[in-house]
Every structure is written in structure tokens, then in C-alpha cells.
Design a protein around this motif. Structure first.
Motif, PDB file in Angstrom:
ATOM      1  N   GLN A 151       4.361   6.828  10.875  1.00 50.81           N
ATOM      2  CA  GLN A 151       3.641   7.741  11.741  1.00 50.81           C
ATOM      3  C   GLN A 151       2.092   7.422  11.792  1.00 50.81           C
ATOM      4  O   GLN A 151       1.476   7.354  12.873  1.00 50.81           O
ATOM      5  CB  GLN A 151       4.083   9.100  11.895  1.00 50.81           C
ATOM      6  N   TYR A 152       1.619   7.237  10.516  1.00 48.70           N
ATOM      7  CA  TYR A 152       0.246   7.268  10.377  1.00 48.70           C
ATOM      8  C   TYR A 152      -0.130   5.831  10.880  1.00 48.70           C
ATOM      9  O   TYR A 152      -1.075   5.564  11.433  1.00 48.70           O
ATOM     10  CB  TYR A 152      -0.108   7.356   8.763  1.00 48.70           C
ATOM     11  N   LEU A 153       0.738   4.911  10.495  1.00 44.46           N
ATOM     12  CA  LEU A 153       0.430   3.468  10.842  1.00 44.46           C
ATOM     13  C   LEU A 153       0.611   3.250  12.503  1.00 44.46           C
ATOM     14  O   LEU A 153      -0.098   2.352  12.950  1.00 44.46           O
ATOM     15  CB  LEU A 153       1.446   2.372  10.219  1.00 44.46           C
ATOM     16  N   ILE A 154       0.988   3.989  13.155  1.00 42.61           N
ATOM     17  CA  ILE A 154       1.233   3.831  14.569  1.00 42.61           C
ATOM     18  C   ILE A 154      -0.268   4.260  15.108  1.00 42.61           C
ATOM     19  O   ILE A 154      -0.816   3.501  16.095  1.00 42.61           O
ATOM     20  CB  ILE A 154       2.232   4.844  15.112  1.00 42.61           C
ATOM     21  N   GLY A 155      -0.714   5.366  14.628  1.00 44.55           N
ATOM     22  CA  GLY A 155      -1.899   5.524  15.049  1.00 44.55           C
ATOM     23  C   GLY A 155      -3.197   4.548  14.818  1.00 44.55           C
ATOM     24  O   GLY A 155      -4.137   4.086  15.644  1.00 44.55           O
ATOM     25  N   ILE A 156      -3.137   4.046  13.456  1.00 44.17           N
ATOM     26  CA  ILE A 156      -3.840   3.159  12.897  1.00 44.17           C
ATOM     27  C   ILE A 156      -3.736   1.822  13.674  1.00 44.17           C
ATOM     28  O   ILE A 156      -4.639   1.171  14.180  1.00 44.17           O
ATOM     29  CB  ILE A 156      -3.834   2.861  11.590  1.00 44.17           C
ATOM     30  N   ASP A 170      -6.709  -5.863   3.760  1.00 45.09           N
ATOM     31  CA  ASP A 170      -7.566  -5.705   4.573  1.00 45.09           C
ATOM     32  C   ASP A 170      -7.531  -4.250   5.379  1.00 45.09           C
ATOM     33  O   ASP A 170      -8.688  -3.759   5.633  1.00 45.09           O
ATOM     34  CB  ASP A 170      -7.315  -6.654   5.530  1.00 45.09           C
ATOM     35  N   LEU A 171      -6.130  -3.749   5.341  1.00 46.05           N
ATOM     36  CA  LEU A 171      -5.865  -2.342   5.865  1.00 46.05           C
ATOM     37  C   LEU A 171      -6.681  -1.371   5.001  1.00 46.05           C
ATOM     38  O   LEU A 171      -7.393  -0.622   5.475  1.00 46.05           O
ATOM     39  CB  LEU A 171      -4.386  -2.326   5.853  1.00 46.05           C
ATOM     40  N   LEU A 172      -6.462  -1.545   3.741  1.00 48.72           N
ATOM     41  CA  LEU A 172      -7.232  -0.389   2.907  1.00 48.72           C
ATOM     42  C   LEU A 172      -8.689  -0.429   2.976  1.00 48.72           C
ATOM     43  O   LEU A 172      -9.344   0.601   3.041  1.00 48.72           O
ATOM     44  CB  LEU A 172      -6.697  -0.827   1.451  1.00 48.72           C
ATOM     45  N   ASN A 173      -9.152  -1.788   3.039  1.00 52.10           N
ATOM     46  CA  ASN A 173     -10.737  -1.902   3.350  1.00 52.10           C
ATOM     47  C   ASN A 173     -11.222  -1.132   4.555  1.00 52.10           C
ATOM     48  O   ASN A 173     -12.251  -0.482   4.785  1.00 52.10           O
ATOM     49  CB  ASN A 173     -11.107  -3.449   3.441  1.00 52.10           C
ATOM     50  N   LEU A 174     -10.478  -1.281   5.763  1.00 50.03           N
ATOM     51  CA  LEU A 174     -10.905  -0.775   6.926  1.00 50.03           C
ATOM     52  C   LEU A 174     -10.815   0.739   6.608  1.00 50.03           C
ATOM     53  O   LEU A 174     -11.421   1.424   7.246  1.00 50.03           O
ATOM     54  CB  LEU A 174     -10.015  -1.226   7.963  1.00 50.03           C
ATOM     55  N   LEU A 175      -9.679   1.182   6.181  1.00 48.43           N
ATOM     56  CA  LEU A 175      -9.421   2.560   6.109  1.00 48.43           C
ATOM     57  C   LEU A 175     -10.401   3.289   5.261  1.00 48.43           C
ATOM     58  O   LEU A 175     -10.914   4.511   5.590  1.00 48.43           O
ATOM     59  CB  LEU A 175      -8.178   2.979   5.450  1.00 48.43           C
ATOM     60  N   VAL A 176     -10.907   2.631   4.317  1.00 49.25           N
ATOM     61  CA  VAL A 176     -11.819   3.150   3.214  1.00 49.25           C
ATOM     62  C   VAL A 176     -13.430   3.083   4.126  1.00 49.25           C
ATOM     63  O   VAL A 176     -14.081   4.121   4.212  1.00 49.25           O
ATOM     64  CB  VAL A 176     -12.037   2.420   2.063  1.00 49.25           C
ATOM     65  N   GLN A 213      -1.891  -6.635  14.260  1.00 46.13           N
ATOM     66  CA  GLN A 213      -0.483  -6.702  13.410  1.00 46.13           C
ATOM     67  C   GLN A 213      -0.706  -7.392  12.001  1.00 46.13           C
ATOM     68  O   GLN A 213      -0.540  -6.816  11.130  1.00 46.13           O
ATOM     69  CB  GLN A 213       0.534  -7.177  14.134  1.00 46.13           C
ATOM     70  N   ALA A 214      -1.713  -8.325  12.107  1.00 51.44           N
ATOM     71  CA  ALA A 214      -1.911  -9.191  10.708  1.00 51.44           C
ATOM     72  C   ALA A 214      -2.631  -8.100  10.082  1.00 51.44           C
ATOM     73  O   ALA A 214      -2.476  -8.267   8.899  1.00 51.44           O
ATOM     74  CB  ALA A 214      -2.805 -10.330  11.182  1.00 51.44           C
ATOM     75  N   ILE A 215      -3.619  -7.491  10.517  1.00 46.39           N
ATOM     76  CA  ILE A 215      -4.437  -6.374   9.378  1.00 46.39           C
ATOM     77  C   ILE A 215      -3.432  -5.431   9.214  1.00 46.39           C
ATOM     78  O   ILE A 215      -3.798  -5.049   8.025  1.00 46.39           O
ATOM     79  CB  ILE A 215      -5.610  -5.872  10.339  1.00 46.39           C
ATOM     80  N   LEU A 216      -2.441  -4.990   9.762  1.00 48.33           N
ATOM     81  CA  LEU A 216      -1.581  -3.956   9.511  1.00 48.33           C
ATOM     82  C   LEU A 216      -0.725  -4.303   8.295  1.00 48.33           C
ATOM     83  O   LEU A 216      -0.139  -3.690   7.635  1.00 48.33           O
ATOM     84  CB  LEU A 216      -0.655  -3.356  10.536  1.00 48.33           C
ATOM     85  N   ARG A 217      -0.222  -5.780   8.356  1.00 53.78           N
ATOM     86  CA  ARG A 217       0.480  -6.119   7.443  1.00 53.78           C
ATOM     87  C   ARG A 217      -0.208  -6.478   6.024  1.00 53.78           C
ATOM     88  O   ARG A 217       0.435  -6.837   5.112  1.00 53.78           O
ATOM     89  CB  ARG A 217       1.407  -7.368   8.093  1.00 53.78           C
TER      90      ARG A 217
END
Length: 168
Positions: A83-88, A51-57, A43-47
Motif C-alpha cells: 500500500q505504501y509503494l502504491i502511493g510512492i 535509489d528508492l531509499l535515497n528519494l524517500l530520505v 518502476q525502475a526506481i521502485l525496484r
């Protein structure tokens, strides 16, 4: 029905099912605080957008349009973004739970054929495969559940019958 509390804290080892039948996972018997910490880490990464963008890239998980598409979806289409964040979030949770739950494995190798280490980068790639992720987390979850209740929950009680045990 009687409940048996597991006092053995040893790891649980299971072979995965097809098409990963050559893979064996050994999982620690996690307790609730360990599960909670793993979920909190995801959850910390999602917020944290950076950090989230780095992982997605890093894992090529950005929606159509790349970074701009991600920002556009986030700002303009909250339902699609949710919906996108649920999968991530499911993927991140699997990674974090596997990091604390997987003690050992066999049958998982790096590109050069050496045994793959159990570390974040490896798990991030492996757990992008939903079927493999489900099986690995199944072993980790089973090990945690065995810590709470061990044995057959609906089997015969220790007094030799399916009737409830008598109490003094």
C-alpha cells in the motif's frame, strides 16, 4: 461515430484550476512509447532499494521509524508495504511523466521569485502536492489524448450529421 486523427503535433497549453489558477502548463503531445518509458523509469526506481531509499530520505517520505521502520515494514508487513509503494509509485510516475510531458510553465517560481526550471528536483517537490500533481498530469494526459483523437468524439461527423459517414 467518426474518429479524427490529429496531425498537428504542437503543444497544448492550459491554465490550472483553483487554487493554482495563476499557473499555466504547456504539455507536449506524448506518444505511447514516451508514456511507457516514463512509467518504466518510475518502476525502475521502485525496484532499486538504494535509489528508492535515497528519494524517500530526501523528501522525508519514510514511514514511522525512519529507515528501520521502512525495512521492518518491507520485511514484516508486505500488505502495508505494498500500500505504501502504491502511493510512492503514483508520485514517481507523475514525476517521470511530467519530466517528458511538460514543455513549459508559468506561475511556478523558486524561493527567490525566479521562474522555476522544469527539472527532476523541482518536479519531485511540486508533485508531492496531490492536487497540483493531478492537475499537471491532467494537462499532460489531455495533450497525449488529443494526439490520438482531436475534436468532439460524439459530435457531428464531417458530413454534417450525427449519422455515420458512408463508405465507398
Amino acid at each position: 461515430m467518426s474518429v479524427r486523427v490529429a496531425l498537428k503535433l504542437g503543444p497544448v497549453t492550459k491554465a490550472l484550476r483553483f487554487p493554482y489558477a495563476d499557473v499555466t502548463i504547456t504539455a507536449r503531445r506524448l506518444r505511447t512509447p514516451e508514456w511507457d518509458s516514463a512509467r518504466d523509469a518510475a518502476q525502475a526506481i521502485l525496484r532499486n532499494d538504494a535509489d528508492l531509499l535515497n528519494l524517500l530520505v530526501k523528501h522525508d517520505l519514510l514511514p514511522k521509524g525512519g529507515v528501520r521502520g521502512w525495512k521492518r515494514m518491507k520485511d514484516n508487513d508486505p500488505v502495508a508495504y505494498a500500500q505504501y509503494l502504491i502511493g510512492i509509485g503514483m508520485w514517481l510516475t507523475a514525476v517521470e511523466c511530467a519530466l517528458v510531458g511538460v514543455a513549459d510553465w508559468t506561475g511556478i517560481k523558486t524561493e527567490d521569485g525566479t521562474p522555476a526550471p522544469i527539472e527532476r528536483d523541482v518536479l519531485e517537490v511540486l508533485l508531492l502536492d496531490e492536487a497540483l500533481s493531478d492537475q499537471i498530469l491532467g494537462v499532460v494526459t489531455e495533450a497525449a489524448q488529443l494526439l490520438i483523437v482531436e475534436g468532439e468524439p460524439f459530435g457531428a461527423s464531417p458530413n454534417g450529421s450525427s449519422a455515420p459517414e458512408t463508405t465507398a
